[in-house]
Design a protein around this motif. Structure first.
Motif, PDB file in Angstrom:
ATOM      1  N   HIS A 109      49.037  50.025  30.590  1.00  0.00           N
ATOM      2  CA  HIS A 109      48.037  51.171  31.490  1.00  0.00           C
ATOM      3  C   HIS A 109      46.689  51.023  31.658  1.00  0.00           C
ATOM      4  O   HIS A 109      45.839  50.732  30.490  1.00  0.00           O
ATOM      5  N   LEU A 110      46.457  50.024  32.544  1.00  0.00           N
ATOM      6  CA  LEU A 110      44.753  49.903  32.422  1.00  0.00           C
ATOM      7  C   LEU A 110      44.206  50.239  34.038  1.00  0.00           C
ATOM      8  O   LEU A 110      44.779  50.738  35.121  1.00  0.00           O
ATOM      9  N   PRO A 111      43.274  51.002  33.935  1.00  0.00           N
ATOM     10  CA  PRO A 111      42.732  51.672  35.097  1.00  0.00           C
ATOM     11  C   PRO A 111      42.214  51.149  36.280  1.00  0.00           C
ATOM     12  O   PRO A 111      40.796  50.963  35.566  1.00  0.00           O
ATOM     13  N   MET A 112      42.272  50.791  36.899  1.00  0.00           N
ATOM     14  CA  MET A 112      42.400  49.502  37.289  1.00  0.00           C
ATOM     15  C   MET A 112      41.085  50.116  37.854  1.00  0.00           C
ATOM     16  O   MET A 112      40.204  48.780  38.832  1.00  0.00           O
ATOM     17  N   LEU A 113      40.957  50.975  39.510  1.00  0.00           N
ATOM     18  CA  LEU A 113      39.549  51.066  39.476  1.00  0.00           C
ATOM     19  C   LEU A 113      38.289  51.539  38.558  1.00  0.00           C
ATOM     20  O   LEU A 113      37.730  50.178  38.805  1.00  0.00           O
ATOM     21  N   ILE A 114      38.434  51.563  37.596  1.00  0.00           N
ATOM     22  CA  ILE A 114      37.073  51.223  36.602  1.00  0.00           C
ATOM     23  C   ILE A 114      37.351  49.685  36.405  1.00  0.00           C
ATOM     24  O   ILE A 114      35.884  49.348  36.204  1.00  0.00           O
ATOM     25  N   MET A 115      38.231  48.866  35.932  1.00  0.00           N
ATOM     26  CA  MET A 115      38.117  47.679  35.580  1.00  0.00           C
ATOM     27  C   MET A 115      37.207  46.975  37.116  1.00  0.00           C
ATOM     28  O   MET A 115      37.110  46.233  36.328  1.00  0.00           O
ATOM     29  N   LEU A 116      37.864  47.658  37.910  1.00  0.00           N
ATOM     30  CA  LEU A 116      37.093  46.380  39.773  1.00  0.00           C
ATOM     31  C   LEU A 116      35.621  46.853  39.593  1.00  0.00           C
ATOM     32  O   LEU A 116      34.855  45.670  39.923  1.00  0.00           O
ATOM     33  N   ILE A 117      35.617  48.253  39.561  1.00  0.00           N
ATOM     34  CA  ILE A 117      33.752  48.603  40.046  1.00  0.00           C
ATOM     35  C   ILE A 117      33.371  48.246  38.858  1.00  0.00           C
ATOM     36  O   ILE A 117      32.626  47.333  39.230  1.00  0.00           O
ATOM     37  N   GLY A 118      33.607  48.226  37.155  1.00  0.00           N
ATOM     38  CA  GLY A 118      33.114  47.875  36.110  1.00  0.00           C
ATOM     39  C   GLY A 118      32.982  46.407  36.275  1.00  0.00           C
ATOM     40  O   GLY A 118      31.179  46.187  36.111  1.00  0.00           O
ATOM     41  N   GLY A 119      33.877  45.153  36.756  1.00  0.00           N
ATOM     42  CA  GLY A 119      33.958  44.708  36.859  1.00  0.00           C
ATOM     43  C   GLY A 119      32.321  43.965  37.622  1.00  0.00           C
ATOM     44  O   GLY A 119      31.737  42.577  37.453  1.00  0.00           O
ATOM     45  N   GLN A 120      32.692  44.248  38.940  1.00  0.00           N
ATOM     46  CA  GLN A 120      32.245  44.547  40.505  1.00  0.00           C
ATOM     47  C   GLN A 120      30.337  44.466  39.260  1.00  0.00           C
ATOM     48  O   GLN A 120      29.201  43.931  39.803  1.00  0.00           O
ATOM     49  N   ALA A 121      30.068  45.570  38.895  1.00  0.00           N
ATOM     50  CA  ALA A 121      28.821  46.261  38.443  1.00  0.00           C
ATOM     51  C   ALA A 121      28.308  44.710  37.516  1.00  0.00           C
ATOM     52  O   ALA A 121      27.035  44.099  37.292  1.00  0.00           O
ATOM     53  N   ILE A 122      28.849  44.188  36.448  1.00  0.00           N
ATOM     54  CA  ILE A 122      28.488  43.071  35.480  1.00  0.00           C
ATOM     55  C   ILE A 122      27.948  42.089  36.364  1.00  0.00           C
ATOM     56  O   ILE A 122      27.207  41.527  36.045  1.00  0.00           O
ATOM     57  N   VAL A 123      29.359  41.351  36.742  1.00  0.00           N
ATOM     58  CA  VAL A 123      29.030  41.135  38.415  1.00  0.00           C
ATOM     59  C   VAL A 123      26.556  40.293  38.418  1.00  0.00           C
ATOM     60  O   VAL A 123      26.563  39.973  38.601  1.00  0.00           O
ATOM     61  N   TRP A 124      27.351  41.495  40.021  1.00  0.00           N
ATOM     62  CA  TRP A 124      25.353  42.346  40.789  1.00  0.00           C
ATOM     63  C   TRP A 124      24.672  42.390  39.974  1.00  0.00           C
ATOM     64  O   TRP A 124      24.226  42.210  40.112  1.00  0.00           O
ATOM     65  N   ALA A 125      25.051  43.317  38.409  1.00  0.00           N
ATOM     66  CA  ALA A 125      24.060  43.399  38.111  1.00  0.00           C
ATOM     67  C   ALA A 125      23.142  42.366  37.700  1.00  0.00           C
ATOM     68  O   ALA A 125      21.540  42.110  36.927  1.00  0.00           O
ATOM     69  N   SER A 126      23.643  40.835  37.564  1.00  0.00           N
ATOM     70  CA  SER A 126      23.462  40.011  36.667  1.00  0.00           C
ATOM     71  C   SER A 126      22.446  39.113  37.524  1.00  0.00           C
ATOM     72  O   SER A 126      21.511  38.322  36.680  1.00  0.00           O
ATOM     73  N   TRP A 127      21.996  39.473  39.128  1.00  0.00           N
ATOM     74  CA  TRP A 127      21.578  38.504  39.310  1.00  0.00           C
ATOM     75  C   TRP A 127      19.428  39.732  39.372  1.00  0.00           C
ATOM     76  O   TRP A 127      18.942  38.682  39.140  1.00  0.00           O
ATOM     77  N   PRO A 128      20.044  40.618  39.448  1.00  0.00           N
ATOM     78  CA  PRO A 128      17.945  41.362  38.997  1.00  0.00           C
ATOM     79  C   PRO A 128      17.618  41.612  37.596  1.00  0.00           C
ATOM     80  O   PRO A 128      16.779  41.829  37.509  1.00  0.00           O
ATOM     81  N   LEU A 129      18.836  41.687  37.258  1.00  0.00           N
ATOM     82  CA  LEU A 129      18.317  41.907  35.533  1.00  0.00           C
ATOM     83  C   LEU A 129      18.598  41.402  34.406  1.00  0.00           C
ATOM     84  O   LEU A 129      18.352  41.328  33.701  1.00  0.00           O
TER      85      LEU A 129
END
Length: 297
Positions: free
Chosen positions: A74-94
């Protein structure tokens, strides 16, 4: 037998020892399509490359999450997907600071949310199991993938970021081609028969040979740096890619499945293509960071 016939027989290619294990026509067609997509991402980098990587991360996370759900996790997929995108995109500016902050924040949300996944009035069964698997997936896919995305931000000494991405992708191709050819024609000694019976030490040697050669050529001619750093890059990439393949094989073995999905005919699923690239991306970023910041005088 005449002399021309004997000469023709002696020039024949060696007969493969092993079956390729997949539909080559479908695999080649899909491979060409994926190559075109990757090339577009490279040409339009950095934003085009980030879109390609972020899309692959989202698809891989969804694919793995779906297989886990089928097996009772049982994994909360919405959290996994949104968090995963945040991890990738935050690497651009930071950069790495953005990766770490987004990763930790997503893990915290996952840990807290999983307690109430079944509702506030119900016991959170299998909490440790599901939370641990969720953290594993976040590490395996978006965390490692973010380092692949950051390759597009490297540039130095008039060497554009596209050349760093090309170096990574060409080393991956060299590793795959070398391992595939050597494994099919010479593979006789399984590397980890209980995990991945078709992966052989001969195939690994082929990957090391062509991966190191590809790395040396790319670092010398594309990145204009010391060739021996390319050898280190190629060897490190092959080791990480091979271990990544074994991790995915063990993952699928635990779930009792052959492929992650049938999304890519002749290849399996998205993660069947990304399994080795994701951990290899991190070590590639590390070595190429040294390259980009230390050009010879």
């Amino acid at each position: 037998m005449s002399e021309p016939e004997q000469h023709h027989r002696s020039m024949r290619m060696p007969k493969p020892k092993n079956n390729a294990g997949r539909n080559l026509k479908a695999a080649v067609g899909v491979g060409i399509g994926l190559a075109i997509l990757v090339l577009l991402g490279i040409i339009l980098s950095p934003w085009g490359w980030y879109i390609v990587v972020a899309g692959a991360v989202a698809a891989g996370t969804w694919e793995v999450g779906s297989r886990l759900k089928e097996s009772g996790y049982h994994l909360p997929m919405l959290i996994m997907l949104i968090g995963g995108q945040a991890i990738v995109w935050a690497s651009w500016p930071l950069g790495t600071v953005g990766i770490l902050a987004s990763y930790v924040a997503t893990v915290l949300v996952l840990m807290y949310f999983r307690i109430f996944y079944n509702g506030a009035d119900k016991e959170a069964r299998n909490y440790l199991r599901d939370t641990s698997v969720g953290i594993f997936v976040l590490t395996w896919i978006p965390l490692f993938g973010s380092f692949a995305a950051m390759l597009s931000l490297m540039e130095n000494n008039n060497v554009p970021g596209t050349f760093f991405i090309l170096t990574f992708m060409l080393c991956v191709v060299g590793s795959d081609v070398g391992g595939y050819a050597a494994g099919v024609f010479f593979g006789a000694h399984p590397m980890a028969p209980l995990v991945s019976p078709k992966k052989s030490w001969e195939g690994f040697a082929g990957s090391i040979a062509l991966g190191a050669l590809t790395g040396a050529l790319n670092v010398h001619f594309l990145l204009e740096h010391h060739w021996w750093l390319g050898v280190i890059l190629g060897c490190a990439l092959v080791v990480c890619a091979t271990l990544g393949d074994l991790v995915e094989s063990q993952f699928k073995r635990d779930l009792g499945i052959k492929d992650m999905s049938n999304l890519l005919p002749g290849h399996g699923g998205i993660m069947d293509r990304l399994d080795g690239m994701l951990p290899a991306a991190m070590v590639t970023w590390l070595i190429l960071s040294v390259v980009s910041s230390s050009y010879p005088v």
